[in-house]
Design a protein around this motif. Structure first.
Motif, PDB file in Angstrom:
ATOM      1  N   SER A 162     -80.476 -25.303 -85.367  1.00 35.28           N
ATOM      2  CA  SER A 162     -80.673 -26.129 -86.108  1.00 35.28           C
ATOM      3  C   SER A 162     -81.900 -26.030 -86.711  1.00 35.28           C
ATOM      4  CB  SER A 162     -80.451 -27.415 -84.985  1.00 35.28           C
ATOM      5  OG  SER A 162     -80.992 -27.249 -83.852  1.00 35.28           O
ATOM      6  N   LEU A 163     -82.772 -25.832 -86.226  1.00 34.82           N
ATOM      7  CA  LEU A 163     -83.990 -25.830 -87.255  1.00 34.82           C
ATOM      8  C   LEU A 163     -85.072 -24.545 -86.971  1.00 34.82           C
ATOM      9  CD1 LEU A 163     -86.049 -25.459 -84.300  1.00 34.82           C
ATOM     10  CD2 LEU A 163     -85.142 -28.554 -83.823  1.00 34.82           C
ATOM     11  N   MET A 164     -86.110 -24.336 -87.785  1.00 34.83           N
ATOM     12  CA  MET A 164     -87.318 -23.488 -87.671  1.00 34.83           C
ATOM     13  C   MET A 164     -88.129 -23.666 -87.001  1.00 34.83           C
ATOM     14  SD  MET A 164     -85.781 -21.156 -90.141  1.00 34.83           S
ATOM     15  CE  MET A 164     -87.386 -19.867 -89.769  1.00 34.83           C
ATOM     16  N   GLY A 165     -87.651 -22.533 -85.509  1.00 31.86           N
ATOM     17  CA  GLY A 165     -89.146 -22.989 -84.210  1.00 31.86           C
ATOM     18  C   GLY A 165     -87.711 -22.138 -83.522  1.00 31.86           C
ATOM     19  N   THR A 166     -88.672 -22.604 -82.117  1.00 31.21           N
ATOM     20  CA  THR A 166     -87.904 -21.849 -80.763  1.00 31.21           C
ATOM     21  C   THR A 166     -86.994 -22.847 -80.187  1.00 31.21           C
ATOM     22  OG1 THR A 166     -89.775 -22.605 -79.622  1.00 31.21           O
ATOM     23  CG2 THR A 166     -90.168 -20.939 -80.039  1.00 31.21           C
ATOM     24  N   THR A 167     -86.958 -22.504 -79.149  1.00 31.43           N
ATOM     25  CA  THR A 167     -85.724 -23.635 -77.803  1.00 31.43           C
ATOM     26  C   THR A 167     -86.661 -24.999 -77.541  1.00 31.43           C
ATOM     27  OG1 THR A 167     -85.775 -22.005 -76.210  1.00 31.43           O
ATOM     28  CG2 THR A 167     -83.710 -21.549 -77.999  1.00 31.43           C
ATOM     29  N   GLY A 168     -85.631 -25.695 -77.271  1.00 38.09           N
ATOM     30  CA  GLY A 168     -85.624 -26.884 -76.691  1.00 38.09           C
ATOM     31  C   GLY A 168     -86.111 -27.982 -76.809  1.00 38.09           C
ATOM     32  N   GLU A 169     -86.286 -29.259 -75.839  1.00 38.93           N
ATOM     33  CA  GLU A 169     -85.365 -30.316 -76.569  1.00 38.93           C
ATOM     34  C   GLU A 169     -86.374 -31.215 -77.138  1.00 38.93           C
ATOM     35  OE1 GLU A 169     -84.258 -32.131 -71.562  1.00 38.93           O
ATOM     36  OE2 GLU A 169     -86.325 -30.699 -71.470  1.00 38.93           O
ATOM     37  N   ARG A 187     -66.948 -20.892 -95.128  1.00 43.09           N
ATOM     38  CA  ARG A 187     -67.835 -19.324 -95.415  1.00 43.09           C
ATOM     39  C   ARG A 187     -66.800 -18.821 -94.014  1.00 43.09           C
ATOM     40  NH1 ARG A 187     -72.246 -21.624 -97.713  1.00 43.09           N
ATOM     41  NH2 ARG A 187     -73.247 -20.753 -99.396  1.00 43.09           N
ATOM     42  N   THR A 188     -65.814 -19.002 -93.295  1.00 44.41           N
ATOM     43  CA  THR A 188     -65.739 -18.415 -92.849  1.00 44.41           C
ATOM     44  C   THR A 188     -64.230 -19.570 -91.929  1.00 44.41           C
ATOM     45  OG1 THR A 188     -66.017 -17.480 -90.315  1.00 44.41           O
ATOM     46  CG2 THR A 188     -67.116 -18.960 -90.374  1.00 44.41           C
ATOM     47  N   ASP A 189     -63.649 -18.250 -91.426  1.00 45.09           N
ATOM     48  CA  ASP A 189     -63.258 -19.298 -90.526  1.00 45.09           C
ATOM     49  C   ASP A 189     -63.106 -19.171 -88.709  1.00 45.09           C
ATOM     50  OD1 ASP A 189     -60.785 -19.738 -92.526  1.00 45.09           O
ATOM     51  OD2 ASP A 189     -59.746 -17.545 -91.963  1.00 45.09           O
ATOM     52  N   LEU A 190     -64.352 -18.334 -88.656  1.00 44.87           N
ATOM     53  CA  LEU A 190     -64.848 -18.541 -87.238  1.00 44.87           C
ATOM     54  C   LEU A 190     -65.759 -19.785 -86.860  1.00 44.87           C
ATOM     55  CD1 LEU A 190     -67.373 -15.390 -87.387  1.00 44.87           C
ATOM     56  CD2 LEU A 190     -65.017 -15.946 -85.805  1.00 44.87           C
ATOM     57  N   PRO A 191     -65.739 -20.106 -85.503  1.00 48.85           N
ATOM     58  CA  PRO A 191     -66.136 -21.702 -84.656  1.00 48.85           C
ATOM     59  C   PRO A 191     -67.418 -21.605 -85.388  1.00 48.85           C
ATOM     60  CG  PRO A 191     -64.491 -20.758 -83.580  1.00 48.85           C
ATOM     61  CD  PRO A 191     -64.713 -19.431 -84.381  1.00 48.85           C
ATOM     62  N   VAL A 192     -68.243 -22.585 -85.892  1.00 50.18           N
ATOM     63  CA  VAL A 192     -69.225 -22.539 -85.988  1.00 50.18           C
ATOM     64  C   VAL A 192     -70.175 -23.492 -84.915  1.00 50.18           C
ATOM     65  CG1 VAL A 192     -71.668 -23.362 -87.541  1.00 50.18           C
ATOM     66  CG2 VAL A 192     -69.748 -22.003 -88.211  1.00 50.18           C
ATOM     67  N   LEU A 193     -71.258 -22.623 -83.769  1.00 49.02           N
ATOM     68  CA  LEU A 193     -71.435 -23.641 -82.596  1.00 49.02           C
ATOM     69  C   LEU A 193     -73.411 -24.155 -83.252  1.00 49.02           C
ATOM     70  CD1 LEU A 193     -68.390 -23.049 -81.471  1.00 49.02           C
ATOM     71  CD2 LEU A 193     -70.651 -22.603 -79.562  1.00 49.02           C
ATOM     72  N   LEU A 194     -73.345 -25.329 -83.424  1.00 51.96           N
ATOM     73  CA  LEU A 194     -75.087 -25.293 -83.508  1.00 51.96           C
ATOM     74  C   LEU A 194     -75.892 -25.879 -82.200  1.00 51.96           C
ATOM     75  CD1 LEU A 194     -76.236 -26.638 -85.978  1.00 51.96           C
ATOM     76  CD2 LEU A 194     -75.968 -29.485 -85.209  1.00 51.96           C
ATOM     77  N   GLY A 195     -77.166 -25.115 -82.218  1.00 50.72           N
ATOM     78  CA  GLY A 195     -77.419 -24.924 -81.201  1.00 50.72           C
ATOM     79  C   GLY A 195     -79.400 -25.538 -81.488  1.00 50.72           C
ATOM     80  N   PHE A 196     -80.200 -25.359 -80.547  1.00 48.50           N
ATOM     81  CA  PHE A 196     -82.193 -25.437 -80.508  1.00 48.50           C
ATOM     82  C   PHE A 196     -81.937 -26.891 -80.637  1.00 48.50           C
ATOM     83  CE2 PHE A 196     -83.997 -21.671 -81.499  1.00 48.50           C
ATOM     84  CZ  PHE A 196     -83.568 -20.916 -81.185  1.00 48.50           C
ATOM     85  N   ALA A 211     -70.489 -29.531 -87.417  1.00 46.31           N
ATOM     86  CA  ALA A 211     -70.407 -28.015 -86.316  1.00 46.31           C
ATOM     87  C   ALA A 211     -68.683 -27.719 -85.193  1.00 46.31           C
ATOM     88  CB  ALA A 211     -71.264 -27.574 -85.230  1.00 46.31           C
ATOM     89  N   ASP A 212     -68.342 -26.780 -85.335  1.00 46.31           N
ATOM     90  CA  ASP A 212     -67.123 -26.865 -84.062  1.00 46.31           C
ATOM     91  C   ASP A 212     -67.411 -27.203 -82.875  1.00 46.31           C
ATOM     92  OD1 ASP A 212     -64.997 -26.742 -86.243  1.00 46.31           O
ATOM     93  OD2 ASP A 212     -66.469 -24.637 -86.373  1.00 46.31           O
ATOM     94  N   GLY A 213     -68.857 -27.370 -82.597  1.00 45.25           N
ATOM     95  CA  GLY A 213     -69.383 -27.495 -80.572  1.00 45.25           C
ATOM     96  C   GLY A 213     -70.801 -27.458 -80.918  1.00 45.25           C
ATOM     97  N   ILE A 214     -71.480 -27.354 -79.756  1.00 47.42           N
ATOM     98  CA  ILE A 214     -72.825 -26.783 -79.747  1.00 47.42           C
ATOM     99  C   ILE A 214     -72.809 -25.632 -78.561  1.00 47.42           C
ATOM    100  CG2 ILE A 214     -73.220 -29.628 -80.070  1.00 47.42           C
ATOM    101  CD1 ILE A 214     -73.379 -30.027 -77.134  1.00 47.42           C
ATOM    102  N   VAL A 215     -74.398 -25.259 -78.878  1.00 47.35           N
ATOM    103  CA  VAL A 215     -74.961 -24.604 -77.060  1.00 47.35           C
ATOM    104  C   VAL A 215     -76.763 -25.977 -76.998  1.00 47.35           C
ATOM    105  CG1 VAL A 215     -76.307 -22.688 -76.813  1.00 47.35           C
ATOM    106  CG2 VAL A 215     -74.339 -23.117 -78.346  1.00 47.35           C
ATOM    107  N   VAL A 216     -76.699 -25.821 -75.900  1.00 45.37           N
ATOM    108  CA  VAL A 216     -77.112 -27.054 -74.500  1.00 45.37           C
ATOM    109  C   VAL A 216     -77.801 -25.600 -74.200  1.00 45.37           C
ATOM    110  CG1 VAL A 216     -78.355 -28.497 -73.946  1.00 45.37           C
ATOM    111  CG2 VAL A 216     -76.245 -28.654 -75.375  1.00 45.37           C
ATOM    112  N   GLY A 217     -79.359 -25.746 -73.842  1.00 40.81           N
ATOM    113  CA  GLY A 217     -80.044 -24.102 -73.173  1.00 40.81           C
ATOM    114  C   GLY A 217     -81.588 -25.387 -72.510  1.00 40.81           C
ATOM    115  N   ALA A 218     -82.319 -25.773 -72.851  1.00 43.26           N
ATOM    116  CA  ALA A 218     -83.394 -26.079 -72.611  1.00 43.26           C
ATOM    117  C   ALA A 218     -83.277 -26.851 -71.653  1.00 43.26           C
ATOM    118  CB  ALA A 218     -84.673 -25.845 -73.517  1.00 43.26           C
ATOM    119  N   ALA A 219     -82.375 -28.400 -72.282  1.00 45.43           N
ATOM    120  CA  ALA A 219     -82.009 -29.772 -71.165  1.00 45.43           C
ATOM    121  C   ALA A 219     -81.268 -29.631 -70.110  1.00 45.43           C
ATOM    122  CB  ALA A 219     -81.502 -30.311 -72.069  1.00 45.43           C
ATOM    123  N   LEU A 220     -81.197 -28.476 -69.947  1.00 49.50           N
ATOM    124  CA  LEU A 220     -79.925 -27.456 -68.598  1.00 49.50           C
ATOM    125  C   LEU A 220     -80.863 -26.960 -67.749  1.00 49.50           C
ATOM    126  CD1 LEU A 220     -76.113 -26.758 -69.868  1.00 49.50           C
ATOM    127  CD2 LEU A 220     -77.213 -28.656 -68.965  1.00 49.50           C
TER     128      LEU A 220
END
Length: 259
Positions: A162-169, A187-196, A211-220
């Motif tokens: 989602s941004l230029m930088g590191t992971t994090g809330e 550009r693709t038939d693949l699902p696109v997941l948004l994270g960061f 997006a077709d879905g999300i990735v959640v890491g730091a909050a968890l």
């Protein structure tokens, strides 16, 4: 394919061996409705990760975590698995052995964020031979021609950063994040997941607009580092699942792709 486009996909993250009961976190994610789980294999120099994931990695390493042990511990998980790590760990084990080990434990995807696209062909082929999808990342500043190449070569799904930088809330979703996801989707038939930076159910809904879905890491991982038990962490994932399924943000607005 790891994911589909029949509903908004949810990929929560856990750092392998962050706690004694870390596999219970994986199970809690599955019970909460996660479509797959991203398992981080901790590395001593996680340059792409922000403070929370770095801390989680250092905690795991201080506990004696190894990639082989983590991969073994999570074999037979009740949900598809995606490994994420840095290329040095892949190279140290040898790409063939590393990917075969992932496959035997039920991993279906692999994310290596520090591997340049121009140098990824060998691992891409090795992973494919082992039945593991090498997932590529795209960023907001990625040129159009490179986006097209990423869309062509990624497997399983595309990870839109989602941004230029590191992971994090973060307090708000980065401007342009949804636009990047939409650009990839054309550009693709693949699902696109948004994270960061996705840290709340409201942000999850905002991210899923394009997006077709999300990735959640730091909050968890912040919850885990603060001592929150697996069931409670799973309850937060369940709140993300409900938000994605309802498609309604805090202000009551329905995303365009659900109208």
């Amino acid at each position: 394919m790891i994911f589909t486009r029949d509903h908004k996909q949810l990929l929560p993250y856990v750092t392998g061996d962050i706690t004694d009961d870390w596999t219970d976190i994986v199970a809690a994610y599955a019970d909460a409705g996660a479509d797959a789980v991203e398992v981080g294999l901790p590395f001593s120099d996680p340059t792409l990760d922000g403070p929370t994931i770095q801390e989680a990695s250092f905690v795991a390493l201080s506990r004696g975590a190894t990639a082989d042990a983590i991969i073994s511990d999570v074999a037979g998980a009740p949900v598809p698995l995606v490994a994420s790590t840095y290329y040095q760990l892949v190279a140290y084990a040898g790409p063939e052995r590393f990917c075969a080990r992932l496959s035997r434990s039920g991993f279906r995807g692999l994310i290596v964020p520090d591997l340049p696209l121009e140098e990824s062909a060998h691992l891409e082929a090795v992973a494919a031979d082992a039945g593991v999808d090498l997932v590529l990342l795209a960023a907001p500043v990625t040129p159009a021609a490179r986006l097209a190449e990423i869309a062509r070569r990624s497997r399983g799904f595309i990870y839109a950063v989602s941004l230029m930088g590191t992971t994090g809330e973060r307090d708000t979703l980065a401007p342009g994040a949804a636009a990047l996801a939409r650009a990839l989707s054309t550009r693709t038939d693949l699902p696109v997941l948004l994270g960061f930076g996705i840290a709340t159910p409201e942000q999850a809904v905002d991210a899923a607009r394009g997006a077709d879905g999300i990735v959640v890491g730091a909050a968890l991982m912040r919850r885990v580092l603060d001592g929150v038990q697996p069931a409670a962490v799973g309850a937060f994932v369940a709140s993300l699942r409900r938000a994605l399924d309802s498609g309604v943000a805090a202000d009551g607005e329905v995303p365009r792709d659900r109208r």
